[in-house]
Design an enzyme around this catalytic site. Sequence first.
Site, mmCIF file in Angstrom:
data_model
loop_
_atom_site.group_PDB
_atom_site.id
_atom_site.type_symbol
_atom_site.label_atom_id
_atom_site.label_comp_id
_atom_site.label_asym_id
_atom_site.label_seq_id
_atom_site.Cartn_x
_atom_site.Cartn_y
_atom_site.Cartn_z
ATOM 1 N N CYS A 93 49.027 46.374 42.372
ATOM 2 C CA CYS A 93 48.124 47.684 42.247
ATOM 3 C C CYS A 93 48.298 48.792 43.100
ATOM 4 O O CYS A 93 48.035 49.796 42.829
ATOM 5 C CB CYS A 93 46.664 47.080 42.094
ATOM 6 S SG CYS A 93 46.263 45.882 41.109
ATOM 7 N N HIS A 249 39.517 52.294 45.388
ATOM 8 C CA HIS A 249 40.009 51.455 44.359
ATOM 9 C C HIS A 249 39.163 51.188 43.223
ATOM 10 O O HIS A 249 39.810 51.346 42.008
ATOM 11 C CB HIS A 249 40.452 50.100 45.045
ATOM 12 C CG HIS A 249 41.388 49.522 44.280
ATOM 13 N ND1 HIS A 249 42.503 49.678 43.692
ATOM 14 C CD2 HIS A 249 41.272 48.078 43.687
ATOM 15 C CE1 HIS A 249 43.115 48.729 43.153
ATOM 16 N NE2 HIS A 249 42.561 47.742 43.094
ATOM 17 N N HIS A 287 42.048 50.320 34.652
ATOM 18 C CA HIS A 287 42.876 49.987 35.679
ATOM 19 C C HIS A 287 44.486 49.928 35.201
ATOM 20 O O HIS A 287 44.673 49.235 34.483
ATOM 21 C CB HIS A 287 42.664 48.753 36.120
ATOM 22 C CG HIS A 287 43.130 48.241 37.525
ATOM 23 N ND1 HIS A 287 44.168 48.744 37.992
ATOM 24 C CD2 HIS A 287 42.762 47.238 38.493
ATOM 25 C CE1 HIS A 287 44.665 48.523 39.294
ATOM 26 N NE2 HIS A 287 43.635 47.399 39.572
#
Length: 389
Positions: A93, A249, A287
């Site tokens: 990620c 995040h 995401h």
Amino acid sequence: MTVYAASDALGSIGLDWDTILAHLTIDQVSVYAGSAMGQLDSPGAGGMLGARYRGQRVSSKSCPLGLAEMPADFINAYVLGSLGSTGASLGACASFLYNLRHGIEDIRSGRSRVAFVGSAEAPITPEVMEGYGAMGALGSDKALRNLDGLTEDQEPDHRRACRPFADNCGFTIAESAQMVVLFDDQLAMELGATVFGSATDVFVNADGHKKSIAGPGVGNYITVAKAVAAARAILGESAVRHSGLVQAHGTGTPQNRTTESYILNATARAFGIESWPVAALKSYLGHSLGSASGDQVTATLGIWQHGWIPGIKSIDRIADDVEQDNLQFNLEHRQVDPDQLQYAIINSKGFGGNNSSATLLSPSVTRNMMQARYTASQWRDWERANEAV
């Protein structure tokens, strides 16, 4: 998606690409872009792996389309025609920031004068959704109903499925392609390029030994602290304490809300920051895996351009187990003076222990640094050239 993003970036520079190339040698353009998971649907790796089972032939396109660095190849071959350095660095990620680090290092070393940095991720396929669901990472309908006290026949609010730093149950998968263009400061001066900010440092640290490959570790403590220290080295103590922003995040999982808030709070306390604004864009976007930190970077440029920090609108309150003594979680949009918001920390945590944090400086800070480096006459030339741009 890659071609759209790169074409959009190219068209948004405000300068004709041939004009830029006239100031460069043929190998002074870098391209770093990738996908954390590769293309897993039928035109890519998914088709290559599944064709025999379905009694079909494998397409000659399936194998190359499945390569994780293919976004960079597409940009070189179909958009820029670049002959310079290229590739992709993958960090789950955090992949976008990994590639941003390559672009910064190329410009800093003089290998390149222009760097296209990006990521493209299109993971919304049944198989990928099943994979993340099996990990317990996704916010399911059942879990959302339990959170909101709904019965089985009631539909959960999918627009509020991702709830960073609140009572939550997981994230939602998104698709995204992000591309930013870096110039060295001399080229920006020569061409009159508009300054939207600057990327000064990206720090990467692994988690070391841990019980679960998907669990959090200590690496993110190091990256966040290094990123703030880098901002302090440039801006000074007072600016770091009072003039910053964190793009968290913020996945929307119970584990992330406790671990990341603890990291950010501990870092803020160590640097004397009493009320650090925290944004969490996945509450809007979901995401996008390898592109997620690209979402955060481009949204930060938008904050500096328009003066609004987006609130975490998908939540009603901060969860009780979230550390927030030195943090400011805004549930509503907050208007700010962009000139007073001097730096931003972009934070990203990836499966496997791939942690990365980047330091960005605001347009006003960047322009002030450029003015200090060049003569008054050179700055006037930039201003005149920038009018057309």
